[in-house]
Each structure stands twice: as C-alpha cells, then as structure tokens.
Design a protein around this motif. Structure first.
Motif, PDB file in Angstrom:
ATOM      1  N   GLU A  34      -2.430 -16.594 -45.125  1.00  0.00           N
ATOM      2  CA  GLU A  34      -3.276 -16.582 -43.919  1.00  0.00           C
ATOM      3  C   GLU A  34      -3.375 -17.995 -43.363  1.00  0.00           C
ATOM      4  O   GLU A  34      -3.700 -18.928 -44.076  1.00  0.00           O
ATOM      5  CB  GLU A  34      -4.675 -16.036 -44.254  1.00  0.00           C
ATOM      6  N   GLN A  49     -15.932  -2.798 -32.123  1.00  0.00           N
ATOM      7  CA  GLN A  49     -16.669  -1.538 -32.215  1.00  0.00           C
ATOM      8  C   GLN A  49     -15.775  -0.440 -32.768  1.00  0.00           C
ATOM      9  O   GLN A  49     -14.593  -0.371 -32.453  1.00  0.00           O
ATOM     10  CB  GLN A  49     -17.291  -1.111 -30.890  1.00  0.00           C
ATOM     11  N   ASP A 298      -1.516  -4.354 -35.581  1.00  0.00           N
ATOM     12  CA  ASP A 298      -1.148  -4.755 -34.219  1.00  0.00           C
ATOM     13  C   ASP A 298       0.284  -5.268 -34.125  1.00  0.00           C
ATOM     14  O   ASP A 298       0.904  -5.170 -33.073  1.00  0.00           O
ATOM     15  CB  ASP A 298      -2.092  -5.862 -33.718  1.00  0.00           C
ATOM     16  N   VAL A 307      -9.603  -2.072 -35.144  1.00  0.00           N
ATOM     17  CA  VAL A 307      -9.885  -2.437 -36.534  1.00  0.00           C
ATOM     18  C   VAL A 307      -9.783  -1.205 -37.439  1.00  0.00           C
ATOM     19  O   VAL A 307      -9.197  -1.247 -38.517  1.00  0.00           O
ATOM     20  CB  VAL A 307     -11.276  -3.108 -36.625  1.00  0.00           C
TER      21      VAL A 307
HETATM   22  C1  LIG Z   1     -10.143  -8.139 -25.951  1.00  0.00           C
HETATM   23  C2  LIG Z   1      -9.999  -7.327 -27.182  1.00  0.00           C
HETATM   24  C3  LIG Z   1     -10.972  -6.372 -27.489  1.00  0.00           C
HETATM   25  C4  LIG Z   1     -10.869  -5.617 -28.650  1.00  0.00           C
HETATM   26  N1  LIG Z   1     -11.850  -4.722 -28.944  1.00  0.00           N
HETATM   27  C5  LIG Z   1     -11.811  -4.005 -30.088  1.00  0.00           C
HETATM   28  C6  LIG Z   1     -12.852  -3.101 -30.438  1.00  0.00           C
HETATM   29  O1  LIG Z   1     -13.811  -2.913 -29.711  1.00  0.00           O
HETATM   30  N2  LIG Z   1     -12.758  -2.442 -31.611  1.00  0.00           N
HETATM   31  C7  LIG Z   1     -11.726  -2.627 -32.454  1.00  0.00           C
HETATM   32  O2  LIG Z   1     -11.735  -2.008 -33.524  1.00  0.00           O
HETATM   33  N3  LIG Z   1     -10.702  -3.447 -32.148  1.00  0.00           N
HETATM   34  C8  LIG Z   1     -10.725  -4.144 -30.980  1.00  0.00           C
HETATM   35  N4  LIG Z   1      -9.691  -4.991 -30.654  1.00  0.00           N
HETATM   36  C9  LIG Z   1      -8.452  -4.942 -31.435  1.00  0.00           C
HETATM   37  C10 LIG Z   1      -8.551  -5.540 -32.819  1.00  0.00           C
HETATM   38  O3  LIG Z   1      -8.972  -6.869 -32.739  1.00  0.00           O
HETATM   39  C11 LIG Z   1      -7.167  -5.457 -33.465  1.00  0.00           C
HETATM   40  O4  LIG Z   1      -6.553  -4.212 -33.207  1.00  0.00           O
HETATM   41  C12 LIG Z   1      -7.248  -5.657 -34.984  1.00  0.00           C
HETATM   42  O5  LIG Z   1      -7.900  -6.866 -35.314  1.00  0.00           O
HETATM   43  C13 LIG Z   1      -5.827  -5.664 -35.550  1.00  0.00           C
HETATM   44  O6  LIG Z   1      -5.851  -6.023 -36.891  1.00  0.00           O
HETATM   45  P1  LIG Z   1      -4.554  -6.683 -37.570  1.00  0.00           P
HETATM   46  O7  LIG Z   1      -4.960  -6.925 -38.975  1.00  0.00           O
HETATM   47  O8  LIG Z   1      -3.372  -5.859 -37.269  1.00  0.00           O
HETATM   48  O9  LIG Z   1      -4.327  -8.079 -36.811  1.00  0.00           O
HETATM   49  P2  LIG Z   1      -5.300  -9.334 -36.614  1.00  0.00           P
HETATM   50  O10 LIG Z   1      -6.724  -8.928 -36.666  1.00  0.00           O
HETATM   51  O11 LIG Z   1      -4.812 -10.033 -35.382  1.00  0.00           O
HETATM   52  O12 LIG Z   1      -5.017 -10.233 -37.896  1.00  0.00           O
HETATM   53  C14 LIG Z   1      -3.830 -10.965 -38.046  1.00  0.00           C
HETATM   54  C15 LIG Z   1      -4.065 -12.108 -39.026  1.00  0.00           C
HETATM   55  O13 LIG Z   1      -2.820 -12.739 -39.301  1.00  0.00           O
HETATM   56  C16 LIG Z   1      -2.961 -14.142 -39.281  1.00  0.00           C
HETATM   57  N5  LIG Z   1      -1.646 -14.685 -38.964  1.00  0.00           N
HETATM   58  C17 LIG Z   1      -0.918 -14.467 -37.837  1.00  0.00           C
HETATM   59  N6  LIG Z   1       0.279 -15.049 -37.909  1.00  0.00           N
HETATM   60  C18 LIG Z   1       0.340 -15.659 -39.117  1.00  0.00           C
HETATM   61  C19 LIG Z   1       1.323 -16.438 -39.772  1.00  0.00           C
HETATM   62  N7  LIG Z   1       2.531 -16.675 -39.212  1.00  0.00           N
HETATM   63  N8  LIG Z   1       1.051 -16.934 -41.003  1.00  0.00           N
HETATM   64  C20 LIG Z   1      -0.157 -16.695 -41.595  1.00  0.00           C
HETATM   65  N9  LIG Z   1      -1.134 -15.969 -41.006  1.00  0.00           N
HETATM   66  C21 LIG Z   1      -0.887 -15.450 -39.799  1.00  0.00           C
HETATM   67  C22 LIG Z   1      -4.024 -14.360 -38.213  1.00  0.00           C
HETATM   68  O14 LIG Z   1      -4.648 -15.627 -38.367  1.00  0.00           O
HETATM   69  C23 LIG Z   1      -4.977 -13.180 -38.474  1.00  0.00           C
HETATM   70  O15 LIG Z   1      -5.963 -13.514 -39.417  1.00  0.00           O
HETATM   71  C24 LIG Z   1      -9.765  -5.779 -29.507  1.00  0.00           C
HETATM   72  C25 LIG Z   1      -8.775  -6.736 -29.207  1.00  0.00           C
HETATM   73  C26 LIG Z   1      -8.878  -7.492 -28.047  1.00  0.00           C
HETATM   74  C27 LIG Z   1      -7.818  -8.507 -27.728  1.00  0.00           C
END
Ligand SMILES: Cc1cc2nc3c(=O)[nH]c(=O)nc-3n(C[C@H](O)[C@H](O)[C@H](O)COP(=O)(O)OP(=O)(O)OC[C@H]3O[C@@H](n4cnc5c(N)ncnc54)[C@H](O)[C@@H]3O)c2cc1C
Length: 430
Positions: A34, A49, A298, A307
């Motif tokens: 991370e 949410q 994502d 989330v």
């Molecule tokens: C404007 C907006 C509103 C949103 N509203 C909501 C909502 O209301 N409810 C909801 O549930 N979701 C919401 N989301 C979406 C939600 O934030 C994501 O869908 C969710 O966090 C995806 O989880 P993830 O673990 O796939 O990616 P992320 O949460 O993006 O986690 C990725 C992690 O990887 C790390 N990382 C990235 N690249 C590297 C690398 N090369 N080396 C080491 N670490 C790295 C990052 O630092 C991060 O900690 C919203 C998003 C946006 C942009």
C-alpha cells in the motif's frame, strides 16, 4: 524459492483488505502493498454510503450490531464507526422543483459511514489472521513468470522485488498496474473527469438525512452537483463537484457558494475537509485475469464497484485464489460471478447510464425544460431506491407518465426524449 508468498495484493482499500482477510482465514500466506502511510487516512473523494436496495448488484446488505452482513454471499464485516441513515433522495431543478424518492415506511435507502474507520476495523481483522502490510510502498512493475509473479516495489529510495504465486491487483480506478500486467489492452477509456468533495460545516437549509442532486446552468454548466448530509452533524454537508482540466471543480465551487441559488445556505459556512481525485473512466474488464494475476474492485470496473462491491470482490477473489492454488479454475469461477453481479457488466446498463447522463447534461435540456419536466412530478413521492441504474429508470418512467401532456405542451422537448420513450415502450425501463 525462499520467501515466496501465496498471495500478494496491491492496494489496501476495501477490495484489497477484504481479499487479504479472507485469504488469510483460508490459510494463505499473504502480503499487502500500500502506497499510503496510513490506511485509514482517506484522500480520494468518496461519498461513503452503503446502498441498501434489496438485490443491488445481486446482493442485499444489512447492518446490525456493529456488523455489515452480505446476506447472499454469506459473509460479514465489523464496523465500529458512526453511521447516518439517508431517507430522502431529491433531484432539484434550476428553479427549485423537486423530484422526491423515498421509501413509504422511511427506511433508509442508503447508510453513510466513516470509510477510514471501516478500513481500520478491517485491517485489525487482517492483522489477527497474520496478514503482512507494507505501507508507503508503491508497486510500479513486475512480470508474470509462469510459475510465480515478480512484483517490483519501492519504499522511499529503496527498490526491491516480491515473489508470489498469485497476484491480486486492487489498486483502484486508475488501473496503472493493471496496465503493466497487460489487462488494459483494448480497454476503452471514456474520459478522466476530476471530482472534488468538500465537507462544509455551518451550512443552513439543507434537508437532514438526505441525498440531493442539483441540475441546471446556475449550478453547473454540464453536470449535476451533489449535496449529501454528513455523519458529522445536521449543519454539515458534503458537496461533490465534477470538473475537467479546462473547468476545475474549485472554480465551480467558488461560483456555487457565492453566486448560485444555493449560496444563501453558505453565509456562515466553512470548508473543514476536501478530498479529490481524477477518475479514469474505463470500460469494465469482462475477463479480469491473465495468467496468475487477477484485477478486482475499481481496477477492473467501469468507474466504481462502490465499497460494498469492493468487499464482495475481495471475498470472491480470495476463494478464487485458494481454488487456483489447489489446481481448480478459480479465476474462471470469479469471472462468472463478476459478470453476473455488477450492473455495468450487463450491456443494457451502460445504455441507461447514458440516458441518465442525458438528464443531467444541460446542453441537451435547457434550464426551462428541466424545470418543466421536474414540475410534472412536484408533490409526488417515487418509491425510493438508490441504485444509479434503478433511479433513472424510475424518474424517466414517472416523467413519461405525462407523455401526452409533454407532447402537446412541449413538442421540441418531446422530440429530445423520444428515444427514452422508445426504451420505455420496449419495457427496458421496467
Ligand atoms: C466521488 C466519488 C463518490 C463515491 N461515493 C461512494 C459511495 O457513496 N459509496 C461507496 O460505497 N463508494 C463510493 N465511491 C466509490 C468507492 O470509493 C470505490 O468504489 C471503492 O473505494 C473501491 O475500492 P477499491 O479497493 O477497489 O479501490 P480504492 O478504494 O481506490 O483502493 C485502492 C488502494 O490502492 C492503493 N494503491 C493504488 N495504486 C497503488 C500502487 N501502485 N502501489 C501501492 N498501493 C497502491 C491506494 O492508495 C488505495 O489505498 C465513490 C467514489 C467517488 C470517486
């Protein structure tokens, strides 16, 4: 080979941590890479949410006694932070006409949470199962060697490699490493909007426990502006604005608080937090794996899995990895689940998103046309859902219930919404 992990995961967001916890519970040796210093510090914009609609993304989420239950997949997550029930969903026209969605029994269609606390709680569970976490470490390259995967990482000035049998990429929407491992080949990139979310204290006049979208040129030249209640109290809101490189969200924000119809709500308000992101809007990966590498959350999605979707991906990915390691085709099983679970993986959904966008995109409808359409539904309460796929269908169906009136009073407008009327007649808005 010494020091080889069963599973390395890039990203300690909800998808990565959930994979780590579940895989460690299944007995795998897991490391998480991370780049942040502190996993509970959230820098990216996120409204945080849970969508409570029954059957949303083929799952139904229930929240009770510090636990979030995923009733169909059959797992739960501990959550000890604050929450806020969201019970009213309003769409506001330029002159203040409202389309209102809510459940008749006022049960919440969404529940806001503290994302930092949620990740902290999940990490504590990972730690108990022996997951190793490498903070402030960026994964920037690597290669699938067939027998194992090499990942190249960097912490401060120190570069080194990690060897692992399987790699899960859970790096979020920008999907860089996903590209390094060849998974983005031929993947369509729709655009890279900028999004900024401002937490503002001392506001007045916004409905408590509500989610609001404001449409029209006085708010935003080409998109809607979102205002959400906050877990930090009734006088605090989150304002989310989309922009691009020519029109940054900060510029739109200045206009909103100083010159728009909502500026009166900000006379004594001040920004207490600001989160932003650039959001690579890729088409989703229909086949999210290659060799020993699986992209989840994502990283593999069209924009976002949310989330709750990220947790689901993590849970199913861990089972897939376990199966792969015992010679079963776990990645194929994951791919079947992935393609069935998410609305954006079903072709029609993207079509509907385009239609929804066309309600927001002001160049298509004038402020006057938006006022007219929204006024047709004034005083009605549409049965509440929150899914970005169900809400537009409901709103358009309700507007089209006034089709004859629109046809005779606003023939030019009717012409613009004719394609949506066709979808309705084909039963695609049901
Ligand atoms: C404007 C907006 C509103 C949103 N509203 C909501 C909502 O209301 N409810 C909801 O549930 N979701 C919401 N989301 C979406 C939600 O934030 C994501 O869908 C969710 O966090 C995806 O989880 P993830 O673990 O796939 O990616 P992320 O949460 O993006 O986690 C990725 C992690 O990887 C790390 N990382 C990235 N690249 C590297 C690398 N090369 N080396 C080491 N670490 C790295 C990052 O630092 C991060 O900690 C919203 C998003 C946006 C942009």
């Amino acid at each position: 080979m010494n020091n080889i992990f069963d599973l390395a995961i890039v990203g300690a967001g909800p998808a990565g941590l959930m994979t780590a916890k579940t895989a460690a519970e299944l007995g795998l040796k897991v490391t998480v890479i991370e780049m942040k210093q502190d996993i509970k510090k959230i820098k990216r914009a996120c409204s945080a949410q849970f969508v409570m609609d029954e059957g949303y993304e083929n799952e139904s989420v229930k929240i009770q006694d510090n636990k979030i239950f995923f009733t169909k997949s059959g797992f739960d997550i501990t959550y000890t932070g604050r929450s806020l029930n969201i019970i009213d969903n309003y769409h506001h026209s330029p002159r203040g006409h409202k389309i209102h969605l809510a459940h008749p029994d006022h049960r919440p269609f969404a529940v806001k949470f503290d994302k930092g606390q949620l990740l902290q709680d999940l990490w504590e569970d990972c730690e108990k199962c022996g997951v190793e976490l490498r903070l402030e470490t960026i994964a920037y390259g690597g290669e699938d060697m067939g027998e194992h995967v090499r990942i190249d990482v960097k912490k401060h000035e120190n570069s080194y490699s990690i060897n692992t049998r399987k790699l899960v990429i859970a790096e979020g929407a920008n999907a860089k490493l996903t590209g390094v491992f060849g998974l983005n080949e031929g993947r369509v990139l729709f655009g890279t909007p900028y999004v900024v979310s401002y937490t503002i204290e001392g506001t007045t006049g916004f409905e408590p426990q509500s989610w609001n979208q404001f449409y029209g040129s006085e708010y935003h030249p080409f998109a809607e502006v979102m205002v959400e209640s906050s877990i930090y109290g009734n006088d605090t809101i989150e304002l989310t604005i989309m922009g691009n490189k020519d029109l940054p969200p900060d510029e739109i924000f200045e206009n909103l608080v100083k010159n728009s119809p909502m500026s009166k709500h900000f006379s004594n308000a001040h920004v207490i937090d600001k989160k932003g992101c650039s959001l690579k809007s890729y088409a989703s990966l229909k086949k999210p794996y290659s060799g020993n590498v699986l992209a989840i959350g994502d990283s593999a999605a069209h924009v976002e899995v949310l989330v709750q979707g990220a947790f689901m991906c993590g849970y199913h990915a861990a089972t897939a990895i376990k199966n792969e390691l015992i010679g079963k085709n776990g990645f194929e099983q994951y791919t079947c689940w992935w393609n069935q679970a998410f609305d954006f993986n079903r072709a029609d959904a993207l079509e509907l998103v385009k239609l929804y966008g066309s309600l927001a995109m002001r160049p298509k409808y004038s402020d006057e046309e938006l006022d007219y359409m929204f006024s047709l539904l004034e005083g009605e309460v549409l049965n509440g859902d929150f899914s970005q796929f169900e809400v537009p269908k409901k709103v358009w169906k309700a507007i089209l219930a006034h089709k004859t009136q629109i046809q005779s009073e606003r023939p030019i407008l009717f012409n613009k919404i004719k394609n949506i009327d066709e979808l309705n007649r084909e039963g695609k808005l049901n």
